[in-house]
Motif scaffolding. Structure first.
Motif, short mmCIF file in Angstrom:
data_model
loop_
_atom_site.label_atom_id
_atom_site.label_comp_id
_atom_site.label_asym_id
_atom_site.label_seq_id
_atom_site.Cartn_x
_atom_site.Cartn_y
_atom_site.Cartn_z
N ARG A 162 10.97 -17.95 -10.87
CA ARG A 162 12.28 -17.40 -11.21
C ARG A 162 12.23 -15.92 -11.56
N SER A 163 11.03 -15.43 -11.88
CA SER A 163 10.91 -14.02 -12.27
C SER A 163 10.92 -13.07 -11.07
N ARG A 164 10.89 -13.61 -9.86
CA ARG A 164 10.80 -12.77 -8.67
C ARG A 164 12.04 -12.94 -7.78
N SER A 165 12.61 -11.81 -7.39
CA SER A 165 13.72 -11.83 -6.44
C SER A 165 13.22 -12.25 -5.06
N PRO A 166 14.05 -12.98 -4.30
CA PRO A 166 15.45 -13.33 -4.49
C PRO A 166 15.66 -14.74 -5.06
N VAL A 167 14.67 -15.28 -5.76
CA VAL A 167 14.77 -16.64 -6.28
C VAL A 167 15.80 -16.70 -7.40
N GLY A 168 16.67 -17.69 -7.34
CA GLY A 168 17.62 -17.94 -8.41
C GLY A 168 17.07 -19.00 -9.33
N GLN A 169 17.31 -20.27 -8.97
CA GLN A 169 16.72 -21.39 -9.69
C GLN A 169 15.70 -22.09 -8.79
N CYS A 170 14.90 -22.96 -9.39
CA CYS A 170 13.90 -23.67 -8.61
C CYS A 170 13.48 -24.93 -9.35
N MET A 171 12.87 -25.83 -8.62
CA MET A 171 12.29 -27.03 -9.22
C MET A 171 11.05 -27.43 -8.45
N VAL A 172 9.95 -27.55 -9.16
CA VAL A 172 8.68 -27.96 -8.57
C VAL A 172 8.66 -29.48 -8.49
N VAL A 173 8.22 -30.03 -7.37
CA VAL A 173 8.14 -31.48 -7.17
C VAL A 173 6.71 -31.84 -6.74
N GLY A 174 6.44 -33.13 -6.70
CA GLY A 174 5.10 -33.56 -6.28
C GLY A 174 4.61 -34.81 -6.96
N ASP A 175 5.45 -35.42 -7.81
CA ASP A 175 5.02 -36.63 -8.52
C ASP A 175 4.78 -37.76 -7.51
N GLY A 176 3.54 -38.26 -7.47
CA GLY A 176 3.19 -39.32 -6.54
C GLY A 176 3.02 -38.86 -5.10
N ARG A 177 3.07 -37.56 -4.88
CA ARG A 177 2.96 -37.01 -3.52
C ARG A 177 1.57 -36.42 -3.30
N ARG A 178 1.29 -36.03 -2.07
CA ARG A 178 -0.02 -35.51 -1.71
C ARG A 178 -0.27 -34.11 -2.24
N TYR A 179 0.80 -33.34 -2.40
CA TYR A 179 0.64 -31.96 -2.86
C TYR A 179 1.90 -31.52 -3.58
N VAL A 180 1.83 -30.35 -4.18
CA VAL A 180 2.94 -29.78 -4.94
C VAL A 180 3.82 -28.95 -4.02
N ALA A 181 5.13 -29.07 -4.19
CA ALA A 181 6.09 -28.31 -3.39
C ALA A 181 7.22 -27.83 -4.30
N ALA A 182 8.20 -27.14 -3.73
CA ALA A 182 9.26 -26.59 -4.57
C ALA A 182 10.58 -26.48 -3.81
N LEU A 183 11.68 -26.72 -4.54
CA LEU A 183 13.02 -26.42 -4.06
C LEU A 183 13.42 -25.08 -4.66
N VAL A 184 14.01 -24.22 -3.86
CA VAL A 184 14.36 -22.87 -4.32
C VAL A 184 15.80 -22.56 -3.95
N THR A 185 16.59 -22.05 -4.91
CA THR A 185 17.91 -21.53 -4.60
C THR A 185 17.84 -20.01 -4.60
N LEU A 186 18.78 -19.38 -3.92
CA LEU A 186 18.82 -17.93 -3.84
C LEU A 186 19.76 -17.35 -4.89
N ASP A 187 19.33 -16.27 -5.52
CA ASP A 187 20.16 -15.59 -6.51
C ASP A 187 21.27 -14.82 -5.79
N PRO A 188 22.55 -15.10 -6.09
CA PRO A 188 23.66 -14.47 -5.35
C PRO A 188 23.62 -12.94 -5.39
N GLU A 189 23.32 -12.35 -6.56
CA GLU A 189 23.28 -10.88 -6.66
C GLU A 189 22.14 -10.30 -5.83
N ALA A 190 21.00 -10.96 -5.87
CA ALA A 190 19.86 -10.48 -5.08
C ALA A 190 20.15 -10.57 -3.59
N VAL A 191 20.82 -11.65 -3.19
CA VAL A 191 21.16 -11.82 -1.78
C VAL A 191 22.19 -10.78 -1.34
#
Length: 280
Positions: A162-191
């Motif tokens: 979240r500290s880096r543009s253009p990321v707005g919000q995010c959520m890390v996933v990976g529970d029970g999965r093979r590897y760690v991944a992430a959902l990322v939303t875009l910050d409207p002002e940065a976009v």
């Protein structure tokens, strides 16, 4: 060289920050959620010492606080007088002292779960350094366990993302999965800034933007920055830029702006599955 650089920054940036804060502010206290270490250092360079504290309702507010004249950015300080803090074998922060509550009202089972021999189990994960300063690294209930058995705390990754543009919000996933991944939303002002610089239409839909190579590369740099703080097994291997935002109004953020993980997982279930689709 450093002194000259500081003088330039003070002239161009820091004195403006002090002016916006009234011109006489020298100290501030931060609590509620971890303060990014770099942000703390920024204010310190501007001449404002930010003292951090940590506590819960069950600890009658502060259990730790940065001692006067002893700031240590990135930590929440040391135990207040009369209070002891230790770290359990699983990394959970335990607190003991007169500030700790006696019991939950008419909930003996819940009380027994968190109070053990006078030690209160906070539900937070942390570590203590050699000088007794406490660092909070995440919530115990948020820990992800990959299919390979690796425990991953998502908070450090998400904070850095979240500290880096253009990321707005995010959520890390990976529970029970093979590897760690992430959902990322875009910050409207940065976009909006990104589009203006490239003279692109300001109403470009996210569905198109999230496939744009330059924007994807910018998010990848944010992911790389987040991964620098963890081991290879904990690193984010894939991400998806998703449409929409995480807000309190749509039920994806709490009133204190924390991500409602279950709600996000439900709302973006198809996106999460796509992160682990072998054909993609």
């Amino acid at each position: 060289g450093t002194r000259l650089a500081w003088g330039l920054y003070d002239l161009l940036v820091y004195r403006r920050v002090r002016k916006e804060l009234g011109g006489r502010l020298r100290y501030a206290i931060s609590g509620g959620s971890p303060l990014d270490r770099r942000l703390n250092l920024f204010f310190y360079a501007a001449g404002i010492v930010v003292y951090e504290g940590y506590g819960l309702t069950e600890t009658s507010a502060a259990a730790t606080v940065t001692p006067p004249l002893g700031p240590r950015p990135g930590t929440v300080g040391r135990p207040v007088p009369g209070t002891a803090v230790r770290i359990a074998d699983d990394g959970e922060v335990l607190v003991k002292g007169d500030i700790v509550f006696g019991a939950y009202w008419n909930r003996p089972e819940a009380t027994a779960e968190v109070l053990r021999d006078g030690w209160f189990a906070t539900g937070d994960l942390g570590r203590l350094d050699a000088d007794g300063y406490l660092t909070i690294v995440g919530r115990k209930k948020d820990i992800l366990i990959t299919s390979g058995g690796k425990n991953v705390s998502p908070a450090p990754l998400e904070d850095r993302l979240r500290s880096r543009s253009p990321v707005g919000q995010c959520m890390v996933v990976g529970d029970g999965r093979r590897y760690v991944a992430a959902l990322v939303t875009l910050d409207p002002e940065a976009v909006a800034h990104w589009l203006a610089v490239r003279e692109l239409p300001p109403d470009a839909p996210t569905a198109r933007l999230r496939e744009h190579p330059e924007l994807v590369a910018a998010v990848q740099r944010a992911v790389d920055h987040a991964n620098e703080a963890v081991s290879q097994a904990e690193a984010i291997r894939r991400f998806r830029i998703v449409e929409g935002e995480f807000t309190e109004e749509n039920g994806l953020l709490t009133p204190s702006l924390k991500v409602r993980r279950a709600a996000v997982a439900e709302a973006y279930a198809h996106e999460i599955e796509a992160l682990y689709d072998e054909e993609r």
